[in-house]
Design an enzyme around this catalytic site. Sequence first.
Site, PDB file in Angstrom:
ATOM      1  N   LYS A 178       0.852  -1.192   0.000  1.00 38.04           N
ATOM      2  CA  LYS A 178       0.000   0.000   0.000  1.00 38.04           C
ATOM      3  C   LYS A 178       0.889   1.244   0.000  1.00 38.04           C
ATOM      4  CE  LYS A 178      -4.404   1.337   1.906  1.00 38.04           C
ATOM      5  NZ  LYS A 178      -5.591   0.829   2.562  1.00 38.04           N
ATOM      6  N   GLU A 230     -20.198  -4.571   8.816  1.00 36.33           N
ATOM      7  CA  GLU A 230     -21.124  -3.750   9.592  1.00 36.33           C
ATOM      8  C   GLU A 230     -22.273  -4.578  10.160  1.00 36.33           C
ATOM      9  OE1 GLU A 230     -19.897  -2.941   6.589  1.00 36.33           O
ATOM     10  OE2 GLU A 230     -18.756  -1.117   6.982  1.00 36.33           O
ATOM     11  N   ARG A 287     -25.900  -0.931   5.595  1.00 32.19           N
ATOM     12  CA  ARG A 287     -25.734  -2.380   5.479  1.00 32.19           C
ATOM     13  C   ARG A 287     -26.405  -3.141   6.621  1.00 32.19           C
ATOM     14  NH1 ARG A 287     -20.691  -3.915   2.455  1.00 32.19           N
ATOM     15  NH2 ARG A 287     -21.307  -3.018   0.460  1.00 32.19           N
TER      16      ARG A 287
HETATM   17  C1  LIG Z   1     -19.204  -1.032   3.549  1.00 32.11           C
HETATM   18  C2  LIG Z   1     -17.957  -0.187   3.720  1.00 32.11           C
HETATM   19  N1  LIG Z   1     -17.412  -0.066   4.942  1.00 32.11           N
HETATM   20  C3  LIG Z   1     -16.308   0.694   5.107  1.00 32.11           C
HETATM   21  C4  LIG Z   1     -15.738   1.334   4.050  1.00 32.11           C
HETATM   22  C5  LIG Z   1     -14.552   2.256   4.260  1.00 32.11           C
HETATM   23  N2  LIG Z   1     -13.359   1.749   3.571  1.00 32.11           N
HETATM   24  C6  LIG Z   1     -12.952   2.244   2.393  1.00 32.11           C
HETATM   25  S1  LIG Z   1     -11.594   1.506   1.811  1.00 32.11           S
HETATM   26  C7  LIG Z   1     -11.499   0.502   3.148  1.00 32.11           C
HETATM   27  C8  LIG Z   1     -10.383  -0.488   3.250  1.00 32.11           C
HETATM   28  C9  LIG Z   1     -10.389  -1.413   2.096  1.00 32.11           C
HETATM   29  O1  LIG Z   1      -9.287  -2.262   2.209  1.00 32.11           O
HETATM   30  P1  LIG Z   1      -8.834  -3.108   0.953  1.00 32.11           P
HETATM   31  O2  LIG Z   1     -10.029  -3.658   0.261  1.00 32.11           O
HETATM   32  O3  LIG Z   1      -7.816  -4.074   1.403  1.00 32.11           O
HETATM   33  O4  LIG Z   1      -8.214  -2.042  -0.016  1.00 32.11           O
HETATM   34  P2  LIG Z   1      -6.868  -1.190   0.182  1.00 32.11           P
HETATM   35  O5  LIG Z   1      -7.309   0.170   0.606  1.00 32.11           O
HETATM   36  O6  LIG Z   1      -6.017  -1.850   1.227  1.00 32.11           O
HETATM   37  O7  LIG Z   1      -6.225  -1.215  -1.147  1.00 32.11           O
HETATM   38  C10 LIG Z   1     -12.538   0.762   4.042  1.00 32.11           C
HETATM   39  C11 LIG Z   1     -12.726   0.101   5.341  1.00 32.11           C
HETATM   40  C12 LIG Z   1     -16.349   1.182   2.794  1.00 32.11           C
HETATM   41  N3  LIG Z   1     -15.877   1.800   1.708  1.00 32.11           N
HETATM   42  N4  LIG Z   1     -17.433   0.410   2.660  1.00 32.11           N
END
Ligand SMILES: Cc1ncc(C[n+]2csc(CCOP(=O)(O)OP(=O)(O)O)c2C)c(N)n1
Length: 633
Positions: A282, A361, A389
Amino acid sequence: MARLLQSISSPALLHQMSAQELKALAGEIREEIIKTVHRTGGHLGASLGAVEIIIAIHSVINSPEDKVIFDVGHQAYAHKLLTGRLDNFACLRQADGLSGFPRRSESPHDPFGTGHAGTSISAALGYCLARDALGQKYKVVTVTGDGALTAGMAFEALNHAGELQTDLVVVLNDNEMSIAPNVGGLSDYLTRIRTDPTYHRAKDDLERLISRIPAVGGQMLRVVERLRDTVRSLVVPGAFFEELGFSYYGPIDGHNIPLLQRVLREAFERGGPVLIHAYTQKGRGYAPAESDPGHLHALAPERANGVHRPTFSQLFGETLEQLAAQDQRIVAITAAMPEGTGLSGFGHRFPDRLIDVGIAEQHAVTLAAGLACGGMKPVVAIYSSFMQRAYDQIVHDVALQNLPVVLCLDRAGLVGEDGPTHHGAFDISYLRHIPNLVVMAPRDGAHLRHMLYTALEHDGPAAIRYGREEVQDVGARHQLPAKIPIGRGELLRRGGDIAILAVGTMVAVAMAAAELLEERGLSVAVADARFIKPLDEALLGELARSVRCLVTVEDNCVAGGFGSAVLETLARLSLQLPVRCLGIPDRFIEHGPLEWLREKWGLHPAAVAEAAYGLWAGSRQGWPQIIETGSHN
Ligand SMILES: Cc1ncc(C[n+]2csc(CCOP(=O)(O)OP(=O)(O)O)c2C)c(N)n1
């Protein structure tokens, strides 16, 4: 300067580029992302980490005929740059500019709009089934993060895709991070696959061994088959996915474009559901993001420097910490967002009492219900739009059983640059009709503190909703907060012509509107309802009887919102007066700076004053009448 990137008028041009050129292109894309996001704000770490995966995908597929579907979509900036949006990239997340997420309306190369996590595999599978049903022949590939894979619906989709055996490629972009470090058994499993050399040795040895087992018949064959499966599931990387019905490729270096190209081609060739496990870093290519990927997951837009007050989120975390020090039973639950919800400090102080469930969630809310049954005092902090959700869990597991669970809905109301997927526009509407649930909104920091305490003291479920902004009055931060009588609003200003009844941060807007109306010679009462449910009927009755007309203001959608609650109550009490409900109109609100959006959609003092004045002027010309509902509402 972005020489190669500027020449990419279509992603198909990547097919002809050499490995060296693609590598150079990755560098140019990174520069463009870093430069732009520092100005506009946005998801820096995620988008830098996915550059090579996106280049590799576009170099082996034909978008838009072939579909690439992103999970969350916050990592798709490279995709935007490669699909004809370089010239507009400077306007990323700006008013009337590019969205920070894929949007079907923005480009034919965005086959599915996203913003919330865990949707990519379901949407992709839908495309696959449509393709198969219509006899078409395109490729479908997802880019799905390891964080997104903690979402329940990602598992539901994997489960389904494994059974259907249609052609689908899932690229698992595993950087071991959600926003914070990823959590859960699956995350541990992926890490083991990445890091344990015995897996790799064992895989090769096992394949060799299995190929040497002689063909035998009958009972013996079944025994050998079972043995093969058992041994394979014990030592082969990705056996979990294989068991679900996916072919597993990996783990591979997700920054090695030629390797990614080779594996992607093989995956498409092989057919059926394939999962490519690519490990990435990342924030790759930008040292500050590499060394602090959690913090630089997203950058805020550049803003003029000024004095910073605490945000509602920070004050929430701080107050919860204070209350938890007094009561061992308080536990906080976050769905992968400890920092965003203001709970990091709480987690440092009470590491055993902050539960991060991942992007889950629904699980968070039912887990809280179970904790409450077991005698704990759970506080679930989730952004308003992500709490959507967990609607059924709030109804079925929490409210129906009247359990003392505190729901804290952060980022309620409009949020700004993240746009329609992230605006907290609906929570009042989706909460206020649920029996047993108390719903409140603080107008300032002092109220947030009191409401949190009130909710924790209440023997039943309670929800508090607040926005992303900095708070005005933080109250006496070092004293313990006090209880507010449930269902009691507060009259802040007396007046005899118009009453404005508001909730949350819209109370300040109502007060400012009252000042403007006073300049026009009107006497305006303003009240803070504080409780959307139960509504203060006595206060409402008093206001309705003492003024000529009533205006409600909320930063929730008007449909089914706070104003609707007021109208229902007035009707039930047979109180008749002209009413105007102001709030978010019946449409999805675009992205852009928060203040700009509030101006545009009438959630600011001048617009409230204008609407109130119009209503008052109309009411002098006789009533009952049909009241014009303005341009938006
Ligand atoms: C339902 C939901 N909950 C929380 C989020 C907030 N959120 C956005 S990106 C993320 C992390 C995603 O991690 P990953 O899929 O591993 O992608 P990375 O950012 O590490 O590339 C979160 C928790 C969201 N977008 N949707």
